[in-house]
Write a protein that holds these residues in place. Structure first.
Motif, PDB file in Angstrom:
ATOM      1  N   MET A   1       1.393  -1.643  -0.127  1.00  0.00           N
ATOM      2  CA  MET A   1      -0.392   0.112  -0.074  1.00  0.00           C
ATOM      3  C   MET A   1       0.736   1.502   0.307  1.00  0.00           C
ATOM      4  O   MET A   1       0.803   2.013  -0.413  1.00  0.00           O
ATOM      5  N   SER A   2       1.321   1.175   0.790  1.00  0.00           N
ATOM      6  CA  SER A   2       2.715   2.104   1.008  1.00  0.00           C
ATOM      7  C   SER A   2       3.896   2.482  -0.348  1.00  0.00           C
ATOM      8  O   SER A   2       3.603   3.980  -0.847  1.00  0.00           O
ATOM      9  N   LEU A   3       4.353   1.891  -0.928  1.00  0.00           N
ATOM     10  CA  LEU A   3       4.406   1.694  -2.088  1.00  0.00           C
ATOM     11  C   LEU A   3       3.681   2.226  -3.652  1.00  0.00           C
ATOM     12  O   LEU A   3       4.130   3.171  -4.450  1.00  0.00           O
ATOM     13  N   LEU A   4       2.199   1.565  -3.485  1.00  0.00           N
ATOM     14  CA  LEU A   4       1.248   2.513  -4.709  1.00  0.00           C
ATOM     15  C   LEU A   4       1.269   4.022  -4.281  1.00  0.00           C
ATOM     16  O   LEU A   4       0.958   4.736  -4.808  1.00  0.00           O
ATOM     17  N   LEU A   5       1.400   4.359  -2.693  1.00  0.00           N
ATOM     18  CA  LEU A   5       1.169   5.832  -2.418  1.00  0.00           C
ATOM     19  C   LEU A   5       2.814   7.041  -2.972  1.00  0.00           C
ATOM     20  O   LEU A   5       2.196   7.715  -3.370  1.00  0.00           O
ATOM     21  N   LEU A   6       3.377   5.982  -2.644  1.00  0.00           N
ATOM     22  CA  LEU A   6       4.803   6.508  -3.382  1.00  0.00           C
ATOM     23  C   LEU A   6       4.506   7.168  -4.519  1.00  0.00           C
ATOM     24  O   LEU A   6       4.821   8.093  -4.956  1.00  0.00           O
ATOM     25  N   VAL A   9       2.109   9.691  -5.141  1.00  0.00           N
ATOM     26  CA  VAL A   9       2.552  10.783  -4.971  1.00  0.00           C
ATOM     27  C   VAL A   9       3.358  10.819  -6.087  1.00  0.00           C
ATOM     28  O   VAL A   9       4.116  12.713  -6.798  1.00  0.00           O
ATOM     29  N   LEU A  10       5.017  10.352  -6.124  1.00  0.00           N
ATOM     30  CA  LEU A  10       5.861  10.712  -8.230  1.00  0.00           C
ATOM     31  C   LEU A  10       5.102  11.228  -8.892  1.00  0.00           C
ATOM     32  O   LEU A  10       5.568  12.278  -9.419  1.00  0.00           O
ATOM     33  N   CYS A  11       3.854  10.099  -9.078  1.00  0.00           N
ATOM     34  CA  CYS A  11       3.503  10.279 -10.618  1.00  0.00           C
ATOM     35  C   CYS A  11       2.727  11.901 -10.157  1.00  0.00           C
ATOM     36  O   CYS A  11       2.887  12.937 -11.335  1.00  0.00           O
ATOM     37  N   GLY A  12       2.085  12.029  -9.691  1.00  0.00           N
ATOM     38  CA  GLY A  12       1.260  13.544  -9.666  1.00  0.00           C
ATOM     39  C   GLY A  12       2.490  14.727  -9.717  1.00  0.00           C
ATOM     40  O   GLY A  12       2.069  15.882 -10.093  1.00  0.00           O
ATOM     41  N   ILE A  13       3.771  14.312  -8.744  1.00  0.00           N
ATOM     42  CA  ILE A  13       4.814  15.473  -9.015  1.00  0.00           C
ATOM     43  C   ILE A  13       5.220  15.560 -10.611  1.00  0.00           C
ATOM     44  O   ILE A  13       5.825  17.091 -10.542  1.00  0.00           O
TER      45      ILE A  13
END
Length: 502
Positions: A1-6, A9-13
């Motif tokens: 889950m934390s990997l997906l969130l990361l 976030v990176l895709c958003g940035i």
């Protein structure tokens, strides 16, 4: 889950970075030199908002950085803008292709400042055409002769004030801007509305046009920041709703205009003021003007006639305190001309003071008040410069014309930092490119009141020099240091001079 969130976030940035690069790479994609270090939301205007630089210093740094480029791209917030430094391109914007650049870039919210929004500087379209027609009528040569009679009476008040203040054999210290604001405030009250301005009173009077002017044109850090936001980041002002004119002054002008215009419409006796000209125009058009429009015209007359003319006068006065030989030459001309006109300052006598005209022009060249001009592109147009740069200006593109930088550029002026009125004599002025000298603008939007402004400036200087010597005051250094506050150029700590009876 934390990997997906990361990953999210990176895709958003990454998406945000691509979005910002698309916005802030607009000019690069067109091959136009672009000011570096733009920031999200504010573009290149952060130094302005932090009060680190004023707009003139900011634009001046861009002008110097790209000496070999005719067009420079920048970002006004998230809106692409152009700085143009080629006189031929300036001619295109102000004159040749006026229909594509007919709006000023500075805007005022009519719901926040309704009277200021009707000033011809801010209006557009049919409203601008109607307003300009009325003001052109009011400032025709015949009407200026009428107004000059009222200016002459204000000159007598000014002379009495100086006589009261300056004792024989003593020199008295004045801050030039404060002194001349009294004169221009009284001119606006007398020649504009036809009422007493109370500007030459020593005691505080809330009805004084001088006190009202000081309240409107304050240059504290707080008010300077608000003005910067209002004019250069208007999208923020959509939420902040910053007023340029305080509510009590808005109310004052509405009330006074209502009282004066009702009385004028009933009178048969003619007056020598701006409002009489408006009443005459009403009769010629067989149509009454609404009171808000008349109040707006009165406020425009006040804003334009009070602040810019007094600032111009203060710079001229200070230059004459430094250049004593030029002061003596102007004084001789004033005395010689007035000797032929029974000592009276009139429309005709002022026209004969041609060397004074040269001094005024040279002071305006060196001491710009509005250091930049802004236009808004309203129709898609291709701009072609002499150096080969070409770009498409889309509707909404802001155009900056760097007036101060142009008027001091050695490419267009010999020894540009020198105060040399002779560059405006008959032999030399023909070589000056008028698109490198823009104190009143140029083209269809040139300041309609420029002749009225020059009339009162010349009248004030002539009145002063007839009886008083202007002497240097060490409180103000030369060249003058300009502060970062406000939209108009404001000297740090004022312009101080001594005056002494001749």
């Amino acid at each position: 889950m934390s990997l997906l969130l990361l990953v999210l976030v990176l895709c958003g940035i990454l998406a945000l970075y691509i979005y910002w690069r698309r916005i802030y790479g607009y000019w690069n994609r067109q091959g136009i030199p672009e000011v570096p270090y733009s920031l999200p939301i504010v573009g290149h205007l952060l130094p302005l908002l932090l009060m680190q630089k004023n707009i003139s210093q900011l634009v001046g740094s861009w002008y110097e950085r790209y000496k070999n480029a005719s067009i420079i791209g920048y970002y006004d917030g998230m809106v692409p803008g152009l700085l143009i430094r080629d006189p031929e391109l300036i001619k295109t914007v102000l004159q040749t292709s006026f229909s594509s650049f007919h709006e000023n870039a500075m805007k005022v919210d009519k719901d926040v400042d309704p009277l200021v929004a009707k000033n011809p500087f801010f209006t557009k379209g049919e409203e601008w055409l109607v307003g300009r027609k009325r003001l052109t009528y009011a400032f025709s040569s015949m009407r200026l002769k009428i107004l000059s009679e009222t200016v002459r009476k204000v000159c007598k008040k000014f002379d009495d004030y100086l006589h009261r203040k300056i004792v024989e054999d003593q020199r008295v210290e004045f801050e030039a801007k404060d002194l001349f604001s009294r004169f221009t405030g009284e001119v606006v009250a007398n020649a504009g509305i036809g009422i007493e301005g109370f500007c030459f009173e020593d005691n505080y009077n809330p009805q004084s046009f001088h006190e009202m002017g000081k309240k409107i044109f304050r240059t504290t850090w707080f008010h300077g920041t608000l003005q910067s936001i209002m004019f250069f980041l208007p999208f923020l002002n959509n939420y902040l709703k910053i007023r340029l004119i305080p509510e009590d002054i808005d109310h004052f002008f509405r009330t006074v205009v209502k009282q004066v215009i009702e009385k004028r419409r009933e009178e048969t006796e003619k007056r020598n003021d701006f409002f009489q000209l408006m009443v005459d125009l009403e009769k010629s058009e067989s149509q009454k003007f609404d009171e808000e429009s008349l109040a707006a015209h009165a406020l425009s007359f006040f804003g334009d006639g009070y602040e810019t003319s007094s600032a111009t006068l203060s710079f001229i006065c200070f230059e004459l305190s430094v250049h004593c030989d030029i002061q003596e030459k102007v004084r001789k001309e004033v005395r010689d001309v007035l000797a032929k006109h029974q000592g009276e300052i009139t429309y005709d006598s002022l026209k004969e003071m041609t060397y004074l005209d040269q001094v005024i022009s040279e002071s305006q060249r060196l001491n710009t008040l509005l250091d930049i001009m802004g236009r808004l592109c309203t129709n898609r147009i291709e701009l072609k410069a002499n150096d080969g740069l070409t770009c498409q200006a889309e509707p909404g593109t802001k155009i900056i014309i760097p007036v101060r930088s142009l008027q001091r550029d050695p490419k267009y002026w010999t020894n540009p930092e020198a105060f040399d009125p002779d560059r405006w004599n008959e032999e030399r002025k023909g070589s000056i490119n008028k698109y490198c000298f823009l104190p009143f603008g140029e083209g269809p939007r040139i300041c309609v009141g420029l002749r009225m402004a020059l009339l009162q400036v010349k009248a004030a200087i002539a009145t002063l020099l007839m009886k008083y010597r202007i002497e240097r005051n060490p409180r103000t250094i030369y060249p003058v240091k300009i502060g970062v506050l406000g939209v108009l150029s404001t000297p740090i700590d004022g312009l101080w001079v001594y005056l002494k009876r001749l």
